[in-house]
Design a protein around this motif. Structure first.
Motif, short mmCIF file in Angstrom:
data_model
loop_
_atom_site.label_atom_id
_atom_site.label_comp_id
_atom_site.label_asym_id
_atom_site.label_seq_id
_atom_site.Cartn_x
_atom_site.Cartn_y
_atom_site.Cartn_z
N ASP A 193 51.77 -39.71 -12.06
CA ASP A 193 50.61 -40.13 -12.85
C ASP A 193 49.56 -40.82 -11.98
OD1 ASP A 193 51.68 -39.11 -15.16
OD2 ASP A 193 52.58 -41.00 -15.77
N SER A 194 49.97 -41.31 -10.83
CA SER A 194 49.02 -41.97 -9.95
C SER A 194 48.17 -40.91 -9.25
CB SER A 194 49.74 -42.84 -8.93
OG SER A 194 50.55 -42.05 -8.09
N GLY A 195 46.97 -41.27 -8.93
CA GLY A 195 46.05 -40.32 -8.32
C GLY A 195 46.26 -40.19 -6.83
N GLY A 196 45.44 -39.34 -6.24
CA GLY A 196 45.51 -39.12 -4.81
C GLY A 196 44.61 -37.97 -4.42
N GLU A 197 44.77 -37.53 -3.20
CA GLU A 197 43.96 -36.42 -2.71
C GLU A 197 44.79 -35.16 -2.63
OE1 GLU A 197 42.04 -35.42 1.49
OE2 GLU A 197 41.06 -37.12 0.50
N GLY A 198 44.20 -34.06 -3.05
CA GLY A 198 44.88 -32.78 -3.00
C GLY A 198 44.00 -31.74 -2.34
N GLU A 199 44.56 -30.55 -2.16
CA GLU A 199 43.83 -29.46 -1.53
C GLU A 199 44.05 -28.18 -2.33
OE1 GLU A 199 44.12 -26.89 2.58
OE2 GLU A 199 44.69 -28.99 2.64
N ILE A 200 42.99 -27.42 -2.53
CA ILE A 200 43.09 -26.17 -3.27
C ILE A 200 43.74 -25.11 -2.38
CG2 ILE A 200 41.81 -24.36 -4.48
CD1 ILE A 200 41.71 -27.10 -5.85
N ARG A 201 44.82 -24.52 -2.89
CA ARG A 201 45.54 -23.45 -2.19
C ARG A 201 45.99 -22.43 -3.22
NH1 ARG A 201 49.88 -26.63 1.63
NH2 ARG A 201 48.41 -27.95 2.75
N GLU A 202 45.70 -21.18 -2.95
CA GLU A 202 46.17 -20.08 -3.79
C GLU A 202 45.78 -20.26 -5.26
OE1 GLU A 202 50.40 -19.56 -3.14
OE2 GLU A 202 50.15 -20.07 -1.03
N GLY A 203 44.61 -20.80 -5.52
CA GLY A 203 44.14 -20.99 -6.88
C GLY A 203 44.80 -22.15 -7.60
N MET A 204 45.57 -22.95 -6.86
CA MET A 204 46.24 -24.12 -7.42
C MET A 204 45.90 -25.31 -6.53
SD MET A 204 49.89 -22.27 -8.16
CE MET A 204 50.57 -23.40 -9.34
N VAL A 205 46.37 -26.48 -6.89
CA VAL A 205 46.11 -27.65 -6.06
C VAL A 205 47.43 -28.13 -5.45
CG1 VAL A 205 46.25 -29.29 -7.99
CG2 VAL A 205 44.99 -29.92 -5.95
N TYR A 206 47.40 -28.36 -4.14
CA TYR A 206 48.57 -28.87 -3.43
C TYR A 206 48.48 -30.39 -3.46
CZ TYR A 206 52.02 -29.66 0.20
OH TYR A 206 53.12 -30.08 0.89
N PHE A 207 49.47 -31.02 -4.12
CA PHE A 207 49.43 -32.47 -4.32
C PHE A 207 50.85 -33.00 -4.34
CE2 PHE A 207 49.21 -35.97 -7.58
CZ PHE A 207 48.54 -36.88 -6.78
N LYS A 208 51.11 -34.01 -3.53
CA LYS A 208 52.42 -34.68 -3.45
C LYS A 208 53.55 -33.69 -3.22
CE LYS A 208 51.11 -38.90 -5.67
NZ LYS A 208 51.42 -39.98 -6.56
N GLY A 209 53.31 -32.76 -2.31
CA GLY A 209 54.39 -31.88 -1.85
C GLY A 209 54.63 -30.63 -2.65
N THR A 210 53.80 -30.32 -3.62
CA THR A 210 54.00 -29.10 -4.40
C THR A 210 52.66 -28.56 -4.90
OG1 THR A 210 55.36 -28.07 -6.10
CG2 THR A 210 54.36 -30.19 -6.65
N LEU A 211 52.67 -27.31 -5.33
CA LEU A 211 51.48 -26.70 -5.90
C LEU A 211 51.49 -26.90 -7.41
CD1 LEU A 211 51.33 -23.34 -3.90
CD2 LEU A 211 49.71 -25.22 -3.78
N TRP A 212 50.34 -27.33 -7.94
CA TRP A 212 50.20 -27.58 -9.37
C TRP A 212 49.10 -26.70 -9.93
CZ3 TRP A 212 53.64 -30.88 -11.53
CH2 TRP A 212 54.30 -31.75 -10.67
N LYS A 213 49.27 -26.26 -11.16
CA LYS A 213 48.19 -25.56 -11.85
C LYS A 213 47.08 -26.58 -12.10
CE LYS A 213 51.17 -22.23 -14.10
NZ LYS A 213 51.70 -21.71 -15.37
N ILE A 214 45.86 -26.07 -12.12
CA ILE A 214 44.71 -26.95 -12.32
C ILE A 214 44.37 -27.00 -13.80
CG2 ILE A 214 42.27 -27.28 -11.79
CD1 ILE A 214 42.82 -25.80 -9.14
#
Length: 137
Positions: free
Chosen positions: A89-110
């Motif tokens: 639930d805490s925020g942070g910085e992510g990166e867009i990869r493969e149409g998803m966002v890479y955040f805290k070690g995994t890819l998440w749907k946006i």
């Protein structure tokens, strides 16, 4: 008990510990292994007591002594940064990869429109809810 039987039981308990993660069976497995190797050095026919009884008593003593060290050993394996229930639930910085966002070690749907972001773009994440990352506008 023979060396090979005690080693087998000890290794089996250590392997079970890996799968169960109780951090309890490990100490009894180590107790069996310690007595098995101690048996290579000495004969367990002490004071006229049956060797099997001596082995059982030694396994219990060694295992319980190791079990007393459980808390200090657990502290060694803890991470310096504790992960709480609100870790995602805490925020942070992510990166867009493969149409998803890479955040805290995994890819998440946006959450929302994923086409608004380009590959490799850095984004600010508010948090993750329902397996979707919420991106700040």
């Amino acid at each position: 008990m023979s060396f090979w039987i005690m080693c087998s039981v000890g290794v089996l308990l250590v392997i079970l510990e890996i799968f169960l993660g109780s951090f309890f069976l490990l100490f009894f497995g180590l107790g069996f292994l310690a007595v098995a190797f101690l048996g290579l050095l000495t004969d367990f026919a002490w004071f006229g007591i049956a060797p099997l009884v001596v082995q059982a008593i030694l396994i219990c003593i060694i295992s319980l002594c190791l079990l007393l060290l459980r808390k200090p050993i657990k502290r060694l394996f803890r991470h310096s940064q504790e992960l709480g229930e609100d870790f995602l639930d805490s925020g942070g910085e992510g990166e867009i990869r493969e149409g998803m966002v890479y955040f805290k070690g995994t890819l998440w749907k946006i959450q929302g429109d994923a086409s608004a972001y380009t590959e490799g773009q850095k984004v600010r994440i508010k948090g993750v809810k329902n397996s979707r990352a919420e991106i700040e506008a």
